[in-house]
Motif scaffolding. Structure first.
Motif, PDB file in Angstrom:
ATOM      1  N   PHE A  64      16.804  39.707   4.968  1.00  0.00           N
ATOM      2  CA  PHE A  64      17.635  38.199   4.661  1.00  0.00           C
ATOM      3  C   PHE A  64      18.846  38.281   4.225  1.00  0.00           C
ATOM      4  O   PHE A  64      19.605  37.613   4.852  1.00  0.00           O
ATOM      5  CB  PHE A  64      16.680  37.407   4.140  1.00  0.00           C
ATOM      6  CG  PHE A  64      17.233  36.048   3.847  1.00  0.00           C
ATOM      7  CD1 PHE A  64      17.518  34.953   4.747  1.00  0.00           C
ATOM      8  CD2 PHE A  64      17.681  35.454   2.346  1.00  0.00           C
ATOM      9  CE1 PHE A  64      18.031  33.795   4.443  1.00  0.00           C
ATOM     10  CE2 PHE A  64      18.287  34.308   2.040  1.00  0.00           C
ATOM     11  CZ  PHE A  64      18.474  33.483   3.070  1.00  0.00           C
ATOM     12  N   VAL A  65      19.082  38.785   3.170  1.00  0.00           N
ATOM     13  CA  VAL A  65      20.290  38.894   2.304  1.00  0.00           C
ATOM     14  C   VAL A  65      21.332  39.495   3.353  1.00  0.00           C
ATOM     15  O   VAL A  65      22.505  39.237   3.373  1.00  0.00           O
ATOM     16  CB  VAL A  65      20.483  39.294   1.024  1.00  0.00           C
ATOM     17  CG1 VAL A  65      19.652  38.316   0.091  1.00  0.00           C
ATOM     18  CG2 VAL A  65      19.897  40.734   0.770  1.00  0.00           C
ATOM     19  N   GLU A  66      20.816  40.490   3.963  1.00  0.00           N
ATOM     20  CA  GLU A  66      21.669  41.535   4.723  1.00  0.00           C
ATOM     21  C   GLU A  66      22.350  40.720   5.922  1.00  0.00           C
ATOM     22  O   GLU A  66      23.391  40.652   6.345  1.00  0.00           O
ATOM     23  CB  GLU A  66      21.257  42.649   5.174  1.00  0.00           C
ATOM     24  CG  GLU A  66      21.215  43.638   3.990  1.00  0.00           C
ATOM     25  CD  GLU A  66      20.557  45.043   4.403  1.00  0.00           C
ATOM     26  OE1 GLU A  66      20.699  46.038   3.761  1.00  0.00           O
ATOM     27  OE2 GLU A  66      20.028  45.175   5.497  1.00  0.00           O
ATOM     28  N   MET A  67      21.487  39.794   6.514  1.00  0.00           N
ATOM     29  CA  MET A  67      21.781  39.073   7.631  1.00  0.00           C
ATOM     30  C   MET A  67      22.787  37.687   7.392  1.00  0.00           C
ATOM     31  O   MET A  67      23.605  37.379   8.071  1.00  0.00           O
ATOM     32  CB  MET A  67      20.665  38.561   8.397  1.00  0.00           C
ATOM     33  CG  MET A  67      19.840  39.556   9.263  1.00  0.00           C
ATOM     34  SD  MET A  67      18.231  39.190  10.011  1.00  0.00           S
ATOM     35  CE  MET A  67      18.547  38.232  11.390  1.00  0.00           C
ATOM     36  N   ILE A  68      22.655  37.375   6.242  1.00  0.00           N
ATOM     37  CA  ILE A  68      23.517  36.152   5.522  1.00  0.00           C
ATOM     38  C   ILE A  68      24.790  36.642   5.125  1.00  0.00           C
ATOM     39  O   ILE A  68      25.684  36.064   5.263  1.00  0.00           O
ATOM     40  CB  ILE A  68      22.635  35.578   4.430  1.00  0.00           C
ATOM     41  CG1 ILE A  68      21.429  34.642   5.098  1.00  0.00           C
ATOM     42  CG2 ILE A  68      23.609  34.200   3.771  1.00  0.00           C
ATOM     43  CD1 ILE A  68      21.560  33.483   6.153  1.00  0.00           C
ATOM     44  N   TYR A  69      24.692  37.761   4.394  1.00  0.00           N
ATOM     45  CA  TYR A  69      26.091  38.091   3.481  1.00  0.00           C
ATOM     46  C   TYR A  69      26.482  39.631   4.164  1.00  0.00           C
ATOM     47  O   TYR A  69      27.536  39.882   3.558  1.00  0.00           O
ATOM     48  CB  TYR A  69      25.567  38.071   2.087  1.00  0.00           C
ATOM     49  CG  TYR A  69      25.223  36.966   1.440  1.00  0.00           C
ATOM     50  CD1 TYR A  69      26.113  36.082   1.032  1.00  0.00           C
ATOM     51  CD2 TYR A  69      23.963  36.766   1.137  1.00  0.00           C
ATOM     52  CE1 TYR A  69      25.985  34.987   0.608  1.00  0.00           C
ATOM     53  CE2 TYR A  69      23.541  35.706   0.135  1.00  0.00           C
ATOM     54  CZ  TYR A  69      24.535  34.857  -0.015  1.00  0.00           C
ATOM     55  OH  TYR A  69      24.052  33.597  -0.308  1.00  0.00           O
TER      56      TYR A  69
END
Ligand code: DAH
Length: 335
Positions: free
Chosen positions: A235-240
């Protein structure tokens, strides 16, 4: 005396008015305070009584004539102005752009979050913003009078001493939607639950009396902590982006065991700091039991993230209140 009115009448009749300047000149010459018509009007009093009536009528007729001529010329010039403007319009030019609104940064962030979980196979569920104590606290394993209830400064809608009626609150988190989802269905569950939540906190750059969360729940046979970790990292890799700096650390929530929190590094190497974006954990067996799910057979993970926090970190917004001011100078930066 009537030569004067006759002369003026002729002059007015033959005056040429074909431009705006000529129109103004006509008005000044004949109809202004110092114009010829006023000059004749002021003479009426000095005319011999026998002639006065006739003279007065003539002057008024001239005045009327001047007015009519002025009106006609005005109308004529106005309509020619329009038609020449039309003739010079270049109809091949692109139209002037209409100012378009933009989606609010919170809506944009929410859309991105939904998009990530949609790709991971999560559906979307929702629940009411006015909740009862059972869903907001009790079923989530907050014991009565337990200090953990104080972690969340609650707005009460109805507070009661009667054991058979439940308190009503503005939900302090989206976790009660997990309970509604599980109560009304059968496992497996894999949903996110976005929504607005309320806390009775003082308003500062970092906290507001309302904000948004996205709750997540995945319950099935043999769901593991490793899967939770993988999901959050993805999730954080896809958002940030893949070079996002994150950390996962142990925490406490009554409804998960073990519990954890995830932080994102905000700022540069020397002056930056860790900011928490979500809480998560393995669904506590008591919670599964409260909704009638066999905790021997099923396990699950849950998480709850702050949409404002995620947006602030993504766009470099340092004051949460900016998200609620509706100042167009701020909002237009999110084209
Ligand atoms: N409800 C928590 C809060 O508002 C966030 C949270 C933590 C949600 C852990 C969860 C979880 O589902 O597993 O602070």
């Amino acid at each position: 005396m009537s030569e004067l009115t006759d002369k003026l009448k002729k002059e007015i009749e033959s005056a040429r008015i074909s431009t705006r300047e000529e129109l103004e000149h006509f008005r000044l010459t004949y109809l202004s305070k110092k114009g010829h018509v006023s000059a004749l009007l002021s003479k009426i009093g000095s005319v011999a009584a026998e002639e006065r009536k006739i003279f007065g009528q003539k002057v008024n007729a001239v005045k009327q004539l001047a007015h009519t001529k002025l009106k006609e010329a005005e109308q004529r010039l106005h309509s020619t102005k329009k038609s020449t403007a039309k003739a010079t319009d270049d109809i091949t030019l692109p139209a002037s752009p209409l100012p378009l609104g933009v989606a609010h940064p919170l809506s944009q962030t929410l859309r991105q979050i939904k998009d990530v979980f949609y790709r991971l196979g999560f559906s979307i569920a929702d629940g009411p913003e006015v909740e009862d104590d059972f869903h907001n606290f009790t079923a989530l394993n907050f014991p009565p009078e337990h200090p953990a209830r104080d972690m969340q400064d609650t707005f009460f809608i109805r507070k009661t001493e009667d054991a058979d009626t439940d308190d009503l609150v503005l939900r302090t988190h989206t976790s009660p939607v997990q309970i509604r989802l599980m109560k009304n269905g059968t496992p497996p569950f894999r949903s996110i639950m976005p929504g607005r939540v309320y806390r009775n906190e003082s308003i500062t750059a970092k906290s507001y009396c309302l904000f948004h969360q996205v709750e997540g729940l995945y319950v099935d046979k043999k769901v593991s902590l490793a899967e939770l970790k993988d999901t959050l990292i993805m999730f954080v890799e896809m958002i940030y982006g893949e070079d996002v700096r994150y950390r996962i650390r142990p925490s406490f929530f009554p409804f998960t065991e073990p519990s954890l929190e995830m932080d994102i590094w905000w700022g540069d190497e020397s002056s930056g700091k860790w900011l928490e974006i979500l809480g998560a954990g393995m669904v506590h067996p008591n919670v599964l039991q409260a909704v009638g799910i066999d905790s021997e057979e099923y396990s699950g993970f849950a998480f709850g993230m702050g949409v404002e926090r995620i947006a602030m970190l993504k766009y470099g917004i340092d004051d949460i209140r900016l998200l609620y001011d509706n100042d167009l100078r701020f909002l237009q930066q999110f084209q």
